[in-house]
Design a protein around this motif. Sequence first.
Motif, PDB file in Angstrom:
ATOM      1  N   TRP A  43       0.366  -0.861  -0.112  1.00 21.27           N
ATOM      2  CA  TRP A  43       0.125   0.010   0.035  1.00 21.27           C
ATOM      3  C   TRP A  43       0.951   1.034   0.110  1.00 21.27           C
ATOM      4  CZ3 TRP A  43       0.757   3.251   4.085  1.00 21.27           C
ATOM      5  CH2 TRP A  43       1.069   2.730   5.002  1.00 21.27           C
ATOM      6  N   GLN A  44       0.060   2.433  -0.346  1.00 17.72           N
ATOM      7  CA  GLN A  44       1.104   3.775  -0.585  1.00 17.72           C
ATOM      8  C   GLN A  44       0.021   4.720  -0.554  1.00 17.72           C
ATOM      9  OE1 GLN A  44       2.022   5.557  -4.736  1.00 17.72           O
ATOM     10  NE2 GLN A  44       4.618   5.463  -3.527  1.00 17.72           N
ATOM     11  N   PHE A  45      -0.019   6.059   0.330  1.00 18.98           N
ATOM     12  CA  PHE A  45      -0.799   6.664   1.299  1.00 18.98           C
ATOM     13  C   PHE A  45       0.198   7.812   0.996  1.00 18.98           C
ATOM     14  CE2 PHE A  45      -3.019   8.893   4.718  1.00 18.98           C
ATOM     15  CZ  PHE A  45      -4.320   9.452   3.827  1.00 18.98           C
ATOM     16  N   ASN A  46       0.684   8.766   0.506  1.00 22.83           N
ATOM     17  CA  ASN A  46       0.102   9.815   0.171  1.00 22.83           C
ATOM     18  C   ASN A  46      -0.814  11.340   0.173  1.00 22.83           C
ATOM     19  OD1 ASN A  46      -0.138  11.246  -3.045  1.00 22.83           O
ATOM     20  ND2 ASN A  46       0.161   9.340  -2.845  1.00 22.83           N
ATOM     21  N   ALA A  47       0.235  12.883   0.541  1.00 21.86           N
ATOM     22  CA  ALA A  47      -0.870  13.679   0.767  1.00 21.86           C
ATOM     23  C   ALA A  47      -0.061  14.860   0.374  1.00 21.86           C
ATOM     24  CB  ALA A  47      -1.382  13.434   1.749  1.00 21.86           C
ATOM     25  N   PHE A  48      -1.010  15.789  -0.122  1.00 17.03           N
ATOM     26  CA  PHE A  48       0.205  17.338  -0.514  1.00 17.03           C
ATOM     27  C   PHE A  48      -0.726  17.779   0.898  1.00 17.03           C
ATOM     28  CE2 PHE A  48       0.425  21.637  -2.103  1.00 17.03           C
ATOM     29  CZ  PHE A  48       1.468  21.831  -2.002  1.00 17.03           C
ATOM     30  N   MET A  49       0.425  18.762   1.433  1.00 19.35           N
ATOM     31  CA  MET A  49      -0.071  19.986   2.420  1.00 19.35           C
ATOM     32  C   MET A  49       0.350  21.159   2.635  1.00 19.35           C
ATOM     33  SD  MET A  49      -2.543  17.743   4.144  1.00 19.35           S
ATOM     34  CE  MET A  49      -2.793  18.087   6.240  1.00 19.35           C
ATOM     35  N   ARG A  50      -0.172  22.123   2.862  1.00 21.86           N
ATOM     36  CA  ARG A  50       0.211  23.108   3.010  1.00 21.86           C
ATOM     37  C   ARG A  50      -0.114  24.496   4.396  1.00 21.86           C
ATOM     38  NH1 ARG A  50      -1.774  25.754  -2.089  1.00 21.86           N
ATOM     39  NH2 ARG A  50       0.048  25.375  -2.551  1.00 21.86           N
ATOM     40  N   ASN A  51       0.310  25.284   4.703  1.00 21.49           N
ATOM     41  CA  ASN A  51       0.367  25.237   6.203  1.00 21.49           C
ATOM     42  C   ASN A  51       0.127  26.982   5.397  1.00 21.49           C
ATOM     43  OD1 ASN A  51       0.373  27.088   8.364  1.00 21.49           O
ATOM     44  ND2 ASN A  51       2.760  26.656   9.189  1.00 21.49           N
ATOM     45  N   THR A  52      -0.930  28.013   5.812  1.00 19.02           N
ATOM     46  CA  THR A  52      -1.156  29.111   5.329  1.00 19.02           C
ATOM     47  C   THR A  52      -1.084  29.841   6.634  1.00 19.02           C
ATOM     48  OG1 THR A  52      -2.877  29.120   5.461  1.00 19.02           O
ATOM     49  CG2 THR A  52      -2.463  28.310   3.628  1.00 19.02           C
ATOM     50  N   GLU A  53      -1.086  29.219   8.145  1.00 20.57           N
ATOM     51  CA  GLU A  53      -0.622  30.787   8.880  1.00 20.57           C
ATOM     52  C   GLU A  53       0.660  31.498   9.299  1.00 20.57           C
ATOM     53  OE1 GLU A  53      -0.884  32.371  11.368  1.00 20.57           O
ATOM     54  OE2 GLU A  53      -2.879  30.842  11.919  1.00 20.57           O
ATOM     55  N   THR A  54       0.765  32.520   9.090  1.00 22.84           N
ATOM     56  CA  THR A  54       1.532  32.923   8.821  1.00 22.84           C
ATOM     57  C   THR A  54       2.562  33.989  10.558  1.00 22.84           C
ATOM     58  OG1 THR A  54       1.129  35.423   8.188  1.00 22.84           O
ATOM     59  CG2 THR A  54       1.849  33.965   6.413  1.00 22.84           C
ATOM     60  N   ASP A  55       1.849  33.007  11.361  1.00 27.96           N
ATOM     61  CA  ASP A  55       2.202  33.497  13.068  1.00 27.96           C
ATOM     62  C   ASP A  55       2.238  31.923  13.814  1.00 27.96           C
ATOM     63  OD1 ASP A  55       2.087  36.167  12.418  1.00 27.96           O
ATOM     64  OD2 ASP A  55       0.337  35.611  13.215  1.00 27.96           O
ATOM     65  N   GLY A  56       2.507  30.981  12.622  1.00 28.26           N
ATOM     66  CA  GLY A  56       2.761  29.390  13.765  1.00 28.26           C
ATOM     67  C   GLY A  56       3.473  28.725  12.561  1.00 28.26           C
ATOM     68  N   ASP A  57       4.181  27.355  12.778  1.00 27.69           N
ATOM     69  CA  ASP A  57       4.219  26.394  12.525  1.00 27.69           C
ATOM     70  C   ASP A  57       3.400  25.492  13.056  1.00 27.69           C
ATOM     71  OD1 ASP A  57       6.883  27.019  11.721  1.00 27.69           O
ATOM     72  OD2 ASP A  57       7.391  26.869  13.444  1.00 27.69           O
ATOM     73  N   CYS A  58       3.033  24.346  12.751  1.00 35.12           N
ATOM     74  CA  CYS A  58       2.264  23.146  13.047  1.00 35.12           C
ATOM     75  C   CYS A  58       2.101  22.027  12.293  1.00 35.12           C
ATOM     76  CB  CYS A  58       0.777  22.856  11.981  1.00 35.12           C
ATOM     77  SG  CYS A  58       0.873  22.330  10.505  1.00 35.12           S
ATOM     78  N   SER A  59       2.010  21.027  13.699  1.00 32.25           N
ATOM     79  CA  SER A  59       2.697  19.364  13.221  1.00 32.25           C
ATOM     80  C   SER A  59       1.107  18.980  12.851  1.00 32.25           C
ATOM     81  CB  SER A  59       3.259  18.497  14.490  1.00 32.25           C
ATOM     82  OG  SER A  59       2.876  18.940  15.361  1.00 32.25           O
ATOM     83  N   PHE A  60       0.998  17.305  12.011  1.00 37.19           N
ATOM     84  CA  PHE A  60      -0.577  17.409  11.786  1.00 37.19           C
ATOM     85  C   PHE A  60      -0.461  15.416  11.624  1.00 37.19           C
ATOM     86  CE2 PHE A  60       2.229  17.118   8.164  1.00 37.19           C
ATOM     87  CZ  PHE A  60       1.603  16.456   7.275  1.00 37.19           C
ATOM     88  N   ASP A  61      -1.538  15.195  11.572  1.00 33.10           N
ATOM     89  CA  ASP A  61      -1.705  13.656  11.435  1.00 33.10           C
ATOM     90  C   ASP A  61      -3.221  13.686  10.503  1.00 33.10           C
ATOM     91  OD1 ASP A  61      -0.227  12.539  13.011  1.00 33.10           O
ATOM     92  OD2 ASP A  61      -1.092  13.161  14.626  1.00 33.10           O
ATOM     93  N   LEU A  62      -2.507  13.061   9.074  1.00 27.69           N
ATOM     94  CA  LEU A  62      -3.992  12.989   8.588  1.00 27.69           C
ATOM     95  C   LEU A  62      -4.452  11.437   8.623  1.00 27.69           C
ATOM     96  CD1 LEU A  62      -5.543  13.902   5.768  1.00 27.69           C
ATOM     97  CD2 LEU A  62      -3.888  13.246   4.206  1.00 27.69           C
ATOM     98  N   TYR A  63      -6.001  11.094   8.680  1.00 30.78           N
ATOM     99  CA  TYR A  63      -6.166   9.446   8.541  1.00 30.78           C
ATOM    100  C   TYR A  63      -6.859   9.413   7.694  1.00 30.78           C
ATOM    101  CZ  TYR A  63      -4.238   9.800  13.908  1.00 30.78           C
ATOM    102  OH  TYR A  63      -3.707  10.025  14.688  1.00 30.78           O
ATOM    103  N   LEU A  64      -6.533   8.349   7.451  1.00 23.77           N
ATOM    104  CA  LEU A  64      -7.936   7.919   6.200  1.00 23.77           C
ATOM    105  C   LEU A  64      -8.637   6.200   6.757  1.00 23.77           C
ATOM    106  CD1 LEU A  64      -7.795   7.465   3.161  1.00 23.77           C
ATOM    107  CD2 LEU A  64      -8.065   5.261   3.717  1.00 23.77           C
ATOM    108  N   ARG A  65      -9.830   6.458   7.302  1.00 25.00           N
ATOM    109  CA  ARG A  65     -10.324   4.999   7.505  1.00 25.00           C
ATOM    110  C   ARG A  65     -11.183   4.689   6.274  1.00 25.00           C
ATOM    111  NH1 ARG A  65     -12.500   5.028  12.914  1.00 25.00           N
ATOM    112  NH2 ARG A  65     -10.416   3.683  13.752  1.00 25.00           N
ATOM    113  N   LEU A  66     -11.281   3.227   6.530  1.00 27.83           N
ATOM    114  CA  LEU A  66     -11.871   1.808   5.153  1.00 27.83           C
ATOM    115  C   LEU A  66     -12.725   1.802   6.313  1.00 27.83           C
ATOM    116  CD1 LEU A  66      -8.859  -0.062   3.886  1.00 27.83           C
ATOM    117  CD2 LEU A  66      -9.746   2.837   2.883  1.00 27.83           C
ATOM    118  N   HIS A  67     -13.978   2.180   5.354  1.00 30.64           N
ATOM    119  CA  HIS A  67     -15.343   1.058   5.900  1.00 30.64           C
ATOM    120  C   HIS A  67     -15.563  -0.071   5.629  1.00 30.64           C
ATOM    121  CE1 HIS A  67     -15.427   5.470   8.154  1.00 30.64           C
ATOM    122  NE2 HIS A  67     -15.481   6.040   6.743  1.00 30.64           N
TER     123      HIS A  67
END
Length: 187
Positions: free
Chosen positions: A81-105
């Motif tokens: 399997w391969q999971f990829n995503a394009f993420m963008r931070n537009t907040e000019t006053d802060g950095d961010c760390s994130f989690d993107l989840y994918l759930r199969l139903h």
Amino acid sequence: MEVFGIGGSGKRTAGWYMDGNWNDWFLLPAATTPLPDEEIPPGEERIFTLGKEIWVYSTVGMRLPLYCSEARLVCRQDGSWQFNAFMRNTETDGDCSFDLYLRLHDVSRPFDFRLSGELGAPGDKEAAQLGRLTQGFLPEARFQEEGHYDALTDQAFFREVFTCSATFTIPPPGWSSYITPPTEDPE
């Protein structure tokens, strides 16, 4: 409300309910997704894609969003399997760390994914000069994970994956603010 089913002849049908009335059932065009008892040809893969951008607003500064504009999971019968995503931070006053989840139903075995990453603040404000951008974390990037899941090699489980639905979500990310609080008046 829409309802989908398989008629007595094995044909795929659909009907809908609107404004208090049921409309007649109609035949669906030939589908590429196999019925539960149909064999999936070897080499097939199931691709899940993000249908609509996900926006999560920051808790710092200008409250601009982190967003995911595209995401994709590819599951293959060989177990990879391969999971990829394009993420963008537009907040000019802060950095961010994130989690993107994918759930199969509607699959018989747990099969959820998490893609994690860190993004720096864009622009030339204080956050960009002090934060993760100085460590090489860009404001936008493509993130990717890949692996192997033996259950995908099981024809019955792969059939479930081939016909299931998926949901992409981003819980509230962690934000690092670099806004200097105003100094207090020493009165």
